[in-house]
Motif scaffolding. Structure first.
Motif, PDB file in Angstrom:
ATOM      1  N   GLY A 178     -34.653 -23.201 -10.871  1.00 44.29           N
ATOM      2  CA  GLY A 178     -35.870 -22.426 -11.131  1.00 44.29           C
ATOM      3  C   GLY A 178     -35.557 -21.050 -11.684  1.00 44.29           C
ATOM      4  O   GLY A 178     -36.134 -20.623 -12.703  1.00 44.29           O
ATOM      5  N   TYR A 179     -34.595 -20.361 -11.041  1.00 43.05           N
ATOM      6  CA  TYR A 179     -34.236 -19.014 -11.515  1.00 43.05           C
ATOM      7  C   TYR A 179     -33.563 -19.074 -12.892  1.00 43.05           C
ATOM      8  O   TYR A 179     -33.828 -18.253 -13.758  1.00 43.05           O
ATOM      9  CB  TYR A 179     -33.327 -18.316 -10.495  1.00 43.05           C
ATOM     10  N   VAL A 180     -32.688 -20.076 -13.063  1.00 47.78           N
ATOM     11  CA  VAL A 180     -32.003 -20.217 -14.367  1.00 47.78           C
ATOM     12  C   VAL A 180     -33.039 -20.466 -15.465  1.00 47.78           C
ATOM     13  O   VAL A 180     -32.992 -19.866 -16.541  1.00 47.78           O
ATOM     14  CB  VAL A 180     -30.950 -21.367 -14.318  1.00 47.78           C
ATOM     15  N   LEU A 181     -33.998 -21.360 -15.182  1.00 49.85           N
ATOM     16  CA  LEU A 181     -35.010 -21.677 -16.196  1.00 49.85           C
ATOM     17  C   LEU A 181     -35.866 -20.443 -16.529  1.00 49.85           C
ATOM     18  O   LEU A 181     -36.185 -20.205 -17.700  1.00 49.85           O
ATOM     19  CB  LEU A 181     -35.912 -22.824 -15.720  1.00 49.85           C
ATOM     20  N   THR A 182     -36.200 -19.669 -15.492  1.00 53.14           N
ATOM     21  CA  THR A 182     -36.977 -18.446 -15.738  1.00 53.14           C
ATOM     22  C   THR A 182     -36.221 -17.545 -16.710  1.00 53.14           C
ATOM     23  O   THR A 182     -36.776 -17.026 -17.679  1.00 53.14           O
ATOM     24  CB  THR A 182     -37.213 -17.695 -14.406  1.00 53.14           C
ATOM     25  N   PHE A 183     -34.905 -17.423 -16.461  1.00 55.20           N
ATOM     26  CA  PHE A 183     -34.080 -16.572 -17.318  1.00 55.20           C
ATOM     27  C   PHE A 183     -34.003 -17.132 -18.747  1.00 55.20           C
ATOM     28  O   PHE A 183     -34.194 -16.422 -19.730  1.00 55.20           O
ATOM     29  CB  PHE A 183     -32.671 -16.453 -16.712  1.00 55.20           C
ATOM     30  N   VAL A 184     -33.773 -18.467 -18.832  1.00 52.31           N
ATOM     31  CA  VAL A 184     -33.616 -19.101 -20.159  1.00 52.31           C
ATOM     32  C   VAL A 184     -34.924 -19.006 -20.957  1.00 52.31           C
ATOM     33  O   VAL A 184     -34.908 -18.681 -22.150  1.00 52.31           O
ATOM     34  CB  VAL A 184     -33.169 -20.581 -20.010  1.00 52.31           C
ATOM     35  N   PHE A 185     -36.045 -19.251 -20.288  1.00 51.98           N
ATOM     36  CA  PHE A 185     -37.328 -19.178 -20.998  1.00 51.98           C
ATOM     37  C   PHE A 185     -37.589 -17.762 -21.489  1.00 51.98           C
ATOM     38  O   PHE A 185     -38.078 -17.566 -22.599  1.00 51.98           O
ATOM     39  CB  PHE A 185     -38.491 -19.633 -20.089  1.00 51.98           C
ATOM     40  N   ALA A 186     -37.224 -16.781 -20.650  1.00 57.01           N
ATOM     41  CA  ALA A 186     -37.458 -15.385 -21.031  1.00 57.01           C
ATOM     42  C   ALA A 186     -36.530 -14.978 -22.176  1.00 57.01           C
ATOM     43  O   ALA A 186     -36.948 -14.310 -23.129  1.00 57.01           O
ATOM     44  CB  ALA A 186     -37.248 -14.478 -19.823  1.00 57.01           C
ATOM     45  N   ALA A 187     -35.278 -15.423 -22.089  1.00 61.94           N
ATOM     46  CA  ALA A 187     -34.303 -15.058 -23.129  1.00 61.94           C
ATOM     47  C   ALA A 187     -34.658 -15.731 -24.462  1.00 61.94           C
ATOM     48  O   ALA A 187     -34.452 -15.152 -25.539  1.00 61.94           O
ATOM     49  CB  ALA A 187     -32.900 -15.461 -22.692  1.00 61.94           C
TER      50      ALA A 187
ATOM     51  N   ILE B 245     -37.891 -28.363 -24.562  1.00 63.57           N
ATOM     52  CA  ILE B 245     -36.590 -29.032 -24.764  1.00 63.57           C
ATOM     53  C   ILE B 245     -35.874 -29.286 -23.428  1.00 63.57           C
ATOM     54  O   ILE B 245     -35.389 -30.392 -23.180  1.00 63.57           O
ATOM     55  CB  ILE B 245     -35.677 -28.210 -25.715  1.00 63.57           C
ATOM     56  N   ILE B 246     -35.838 -28.280 -22.569  1.00 66.13           N
ATOM     57  CA  ILE B 246     -35.039 -28.411 -21.345  1.00 66.13           C
ATOM     58  C   ILE B 246     -35.614 -29.465 -20.374  1.00 66.13           C
ATOM     59  O   ILE B 246     -34.872 -30.367 -19.955  1.00 66.13           O
ATOM     60  CB  ILE B 246     -34.811 -27.041 -20.672  1.00 66.13           C
ATOM     61  N   PRO B 247     -36.899 -29.394 -20.031  1.00 63.40           N
ATOM     62  CA  PRO B 247     -37.377 -30.438 -19.097  1.00 63.40           C
ATOM     63  C   PRO B 247     -37.267 -31.859 -19.678  1.00 63.40           C
ATOM     64  O   PRO B 247     -36.878 -32.789 -18.966  1.00 63.40           O
ATOM     65  CB  PRO B 247     -38.851 -30.089 -18.866  1.00 63.40           C
TER      66      PRO B 247
END
Lengths: 248, 243
Positions: free
Chosen positions: A46-55, A118-120
């Motif tokens: 969850g935290y990684v995805l939050t970071f990736v989506f924001a980046a 893409i990720i999910p």
């Protein structure tokens, strides 16, 4: 949902723990480990995805996909330990399946080329491909052993390795595809797919959730067929040497 | 003297290991072309392994094998296996009918075997031609063995390797098969190598005999050698002291 509310959901862990203890099933330790692992792993994701989506940078998407493929390969390779070079065969299969599905989705503008999609979807594709690989390898290695005499009979009569392994290969491909085909037949009647249920609970329009779920179902059908067939045709030649002899 | 003899298969210091276990030890000898050689010896002597080497299903760990004076490794494996036919005691069948099994060698080569051809083959091995459409699961042990022989003959091999093919047959069927094999040998000049536990059969049918024990070729020569063996171990085997 707050963390406090979520922590109340741990009641659902206490029930099986209580039952296991009472009935002496001996599953307490595994249940606790599984619970802790799932909390840590999913929160981390969850935290990684939050970071990736924001980046919103391509390199992070790529890194996530590489991580998924690495984990899927590590998990599936144990089932094909008897097949030489199984690690690379799995990597090639997962990369191909991912490239094919994302290529179609993005190429035909079915989904946007954004991390949020893409990720999910990659997770579902690679996860499904991994399960299919495990099912296929399990059955294929068992078929090779049980049909050893038949395989050698065909070789002894002048057949090629492909002819000799044909029946084992087809049986394993079919067997690995049956669960997904069967589950699709009853989908919506017996159970609502997890992703669709999640979307509906989160407040999405049910029809839109169904449309997206259908897309995923069709995608997973392709993933399943391509995974089994590709892995099968990559694997069988390594069972034979250059003299067309079936290796032990 | 050996150079004047036409050799179908020749072994030169052939050894075979299954992992660390030595199955064949330094085998040197040959099978004469156009003759029937019987192969006898106690269980575990390495006879079937020797056949698997000849058919190219496995390769020797050490030494060389030549088939018709050509190194076995020089052959295309499919060509070798069609030329050196193998019928095993297990008589493995593919699921389906007798016809499915008989046409298998042709199907593998991308060719057809007509029902008429298949029926002729069945009669040759002493089976009724009506059996063509029968499921192999309904066959007796002896019938399976005969179908297995017929299937091997479809490829018209120059060399025929027969592993205990008459052990599960009754006396009449055994006599039929013996006559058939002798006819194939005499009429078509097919070289026959025949593993048997029946020493009388080995003497009657064979021109030559190999006696193998514990992976070694202990004695070989004309089949009459079994009547007066020179080697003490062979003598014990013939007298039934070694099983």
């Amino acid at each position: 949902m707050s963390f406090l509310t979520l922590s109340l959901a741990l009641v659902f862990v206490l029930i099986p723990l209580f039952l296991s203890k009472t009935l002496k099933l001996g599953l307490e330790k595994d249940t606790i480990i599984a619970t802790i692992r799932s909390i840590i792993q999913l929160l981390a994701v969850g935290y990684v995805l939050t970071f990736v989506f924001a980046a919103d940078h391509f390199i992070y998407i790529l890194l996530m996909i590489i991580l998924m493929i690495t984990a899927a390969t590590h998990n599936a390779r144990k089932k094909g330990a008897t097949i030489r070079g199984i690690t690379w065969k799995l990597v090639i299969t997962f990369v191909f399946v991912e490239a094919l599905t994302q290529g179609i989705l993005i190429g035909f503008k079915i989904t946007p080329a954004e991390a949020q999609y893409i990720i999910p979807i990659s997770g579902m594709v690679i996860g499904n491909s991994m399960v299919l690989s495990i099912l296929f390898l399990n059955r294929f290695t068992a078929e090779i052993e049980s049909r050893r005499d038949e395989t050698e009979l065909i070789l002894s009569l002048g057949g090629t390795p492909k002819q000799a392994i044909h029946y084992s290969l087809i049986t394993a491909i079919k067997a690995s595809l049956i669960p997904i085909v069967e589950s699709q037949k009853t989908i919506g009647l017996v159970q609502l797919p997890g992703m669709m249920s999640g979307q509906i609970i989160a407040g999405a329009d049910p029809i839109q959730a169904v449309q997206f779920q259908l897309l995923i179902l069709f995608l997973l059908l392709t993933t399943a067929a391509v995974t089994s067939i590709m892995l099968g045709f990559l694997s069988y030649p390594t069972l034979f040497n250059t003299r067309m002899q079936l290796l032990k | 003297m050996n150079q004047q003899i036409d050799k179908a298969i020749e072994f030169s210091q052939v050894s075979y290991y299954d992992g660390s276990l030595q199955i064949l030890k330094n085998i040197t000898g040959f099978f004469r072309k156009g003759k029937i050689t019987t192969l006898v010896g106690p269980s575990g002597a390495g006879k079937t392994t020797l056949f698997r080497l000849c058919n190219g299903l496995i390769s020797p760990t050490q030494g060389n094998i030549t088939v018709n004076a050509k190194d076995i490794n020089q052959y295309d494996p499919t060509e070798l296996r069609r030329n050196v036919g193998l019928a095993l005691q297990s008589a493995t069948m593919l699921s389906g009918t007798v016809y499915d099994n008989l046409k298998l060698p042709r199907t593998l080569a991308g060719e057809m075997l007509t029902e008429e051809e298949a029926e002729i083959l069945l009669t040759k091995v002493g089976l009724d031609k009506d059996m063509l459409k029968r499921k192999v699961t309904d066959l007796s042990g002896g019938q399976r063995q005969k179908v297995s022989i017929a299937r091997t003959l479809v490829n018209r091999p120059e060399i025929l390797l027969l592993d205990e093919i008459t052990s599960s047959l009754d006396r009449v069927s055994r006599d039929d098969i013996e006559k058939l094999i002798e006819r194939i040998n005499k009429e078509f000049g097919v070289t026959i190598i025949w593993i048997t536990h029946n020493l009388n059969q080995a003497i009657q049918i064979g021109d030559d005999t190999w006696v193998m024990m514990k992976g070694e070729l202990v004695e070989y020569g004309p089949s009459s050698l079994l009547l007066e063996p020179k080697d003490q171990r062979v003598k014990q085997f013939v007298e039934g002291e070694i099983k």
